[in-house]
Design an enzyme around this catalytic site. Structure first.
Site, PDB file in Angstrom:
ATOM      1  N   SER A  36       0.862  -1.188   0.000  1.00 49.21           N
ATOM      2  CA  SER A  36       0.000   0.000   0.000  1.00 49.21           C
ATOM      3  C   SER A  36       0.895   1.234   0.000  1.00 49.21           C
ATOM      4  O   SER A  36       1.668   1.411  -0.932  1.00 49.21           O
ATOM      5  CB  SER A  36      -0.947  -0.036   1.205  1.00 49.21           C
ATOM      6  OG  SER A  36      -1.801   1.086   1.210  1.00 49.21           O
ATOM      7  N   ASP A  64      -4.298  -5.034   5.402  1.00 50.42           N
ATOM      8  CA  ASP A  64      -4.623  -5.853   4.245  1.00 50.42           C
ATOM      9  C   ASP A  64      -3.430  -6.758   3.929  1.00 50.42           C
ATOM     10  O   ASP A  64      -2.286  -6.336   4.004  1.00 50.42           O
ATOM     11  CB  ASP A  64      -4.943  -4.961   3.043  1.00 50.42           C
ATOM     12  CG  ASP A  64      -5.555  -5.727   1.882  1.00 50.42           C
ATOM     13  OD1 ASP A  64      -6.130  -6.812   2.114  1.00 50.42           O
ATOM     14  OD2 ASP A  64      -5.471  -5.240   0.743  1.00 50.42           O
ATOM     15  N   HIS A 102      -2.571  -0.748  -3.476  1.00 52.48           N
ATOM     16  CA  HIS A 102      -3.792   0.046  -3.307  1.00 52.48           C
ATOM     17  C   HIS A 102      -3.700   1.328  -4.127  1.00 52.48           C
ATOM     18  O   HIS A 102      -2.847   2.176  -3.863  1.00 52.48           O
ATOM     19  CB  HIS A 102      -4.012   0.391  -1.841  1.00 52.48           C
ATOM     20  CG  HIS A 102      -4.233  -0.812  -0.975  1.00 52.48           C
ATOM     21  ND1 HIS A 102      -3.944  -0.819   0.364  1.00 52.48           N
ATOM     22  CD2 HIS A 102      -4.713  -2.045  -1.264  1.00 52.48           C
ATOM     23  CE1 HIS A 102      -4.241  -2.007   0.868  1.00 52.48           C
ATOM     24  NE2 HIS A 102      -4.701  -2.763  -0.106  1.00 52.48           N
TER      25      HIS A 102
END
Length: 341
Positions: free
Chosen positions: A12, A131, A39
């Site tokens: 991310s 995540d 992301h």
């Protein structure tokens, strides 16, 4: 016997630089396929494949739904689409968000674990929130290998820290060490797939993300019904435990860890506070206007009443403004914060 030839990578915040550095150390004849999720906001134009091709020696592209998997190729999740791995080919779908993101890391990791079991290497790099943790657990459950960037080496340590907290990682390494490790693992034989059967809940969760009609029509879900509602669609949530990791999934397929649920709820509280502030300000202004109208008509009692209402609403608005400016309702850094590509 196949090697660890399915390498899935999730990141991310700071992920573009991290993945670029990682692929720079991989040879052009790497006997493995790489799948990358970073992301990226839905409205963004991703040039990540171009960046990765310029950084290393492997070809990179945005994955296309249904295309065949080829060794030595990097497949990148397009913005606003999940990237999944099936036996022999990839899937690119607009399924429900997981951990507030689409693409998300967990669906990629879970689908690869389901399809290829012990041949999978999962790599969690820099990023906010967590995540990738549940997906890495799925990879380990199917006999795969878990590689985590050393949090001290990460631009943002939350994703690696979470992975290390909940998953028995096989490697925790500096970014510079991960590339050589992947090269070695790609040539080492993987265990037999039959040793680690696909758990039923993994099968169900993958089908839910794909919006499989039969699965969606079935009211049975992994876990137990929760007292909470889905922040995305307001539907019921089912609560699951992956070891010590608390997770939730709703009827429509939105999924959250406990931490991302809290972040989503915090955002909802902030949105509600801004809405309330706007309504109070407008209502106070309307009260002032009604007071002025009343004075023009010599309705002094009504004017005093509206003045009092306006003063009380401005005071309440001032309290809300101070709460918002204090940052007391601030969420953890957003996992979906955009990287500059």
């Amino acid at each position: 016997m196949a090697g660890h030839d399915i390498i899935v990578i999730g990141a991310s915040t700071g992920g573009v630089e991290a993945v670029s550095t990682l692929v720079r150390s991989l040879p052009k004849d790497l006997p493995a396929a790489l799948f990358v999720v970073i992301h990226i906001p839905a409205q963004a134009t991703s040039v990540l494949p171009t960046i990765l091709e310029r950084s290393g020696r492997l070809p990179a592209k945005h994955a296309v739904d249904g295309e065949q998997i080829r060794l030595g190729q990097i497949y990148v999740a397009p913005p606003d689409f999940h990237l999944l791995v099936e036996r022999g080919h990839v899937r690119v779908i607009r399924g429900p968000k997981e951990n507030r993101n689409r693409p998300a890391v967990d669906p990629l990791f879970r689908s690869a674990a389901r399809a290829y079991g012990p041949r999978v290497v999962g790599v969690v790099l820099t990023g906010a929130l967590n995540d990738g943790t549940a997906g890495l657990l799925a990879i380990k459950r199917r006999g795969g290998i878990a590689v985590v960037q050393d949090p001290a080496d990460a631009f943002f340590p939350s994703m690696p820290e979470s992975a290390l907290e909940y998953v028995a990682a096989d490697f925790c390494q500096l970014l510079a060490q991960i590339g050589p490790t992947l090269c070695r693992l790609a040539t080492e034989p993987a265990m037999d797939d039959g040793v680690y059967p696909v758990p039923e809940e993994m099968e169900v969760e993958t089908k839910i993300l794909e919006m499989d009609e039969a699965t969606m029509d079935n009211e049975q879900r992994p876990g137990k019904i929760s007292v909470f509602t889905c922040p995305e669609c307001k539907g019921p949530l089912w609560e699951m435990r992956d070891g010590d990791l608390l997770r939730f999934r709703c009827r429509q397929g939105h999924a959250f860890t406990g931490e991302t649920m809290m972040a989503e709820q915090t955002d909802a509280v902030e949105d509600a506070l801004w809405t309330a502030l706007n309504i109070l300000q407008e209502s106070a202004q309307m009260s002032e206007r009604m007071a002025a109208e009343s004075r023009q008509r010599s309705r002094h009692y009504a004017a005093a009443h509206f003045d009092t209402m306006a003063r009380e609403k401005w005071e309440r608005a001032d309290v809300l403004r101070k709460v918002l400016l204090s940052g007391k309702n601030e969420a953890p850094p957003d996992a979906a914060a955009p990287d500059k590509e």
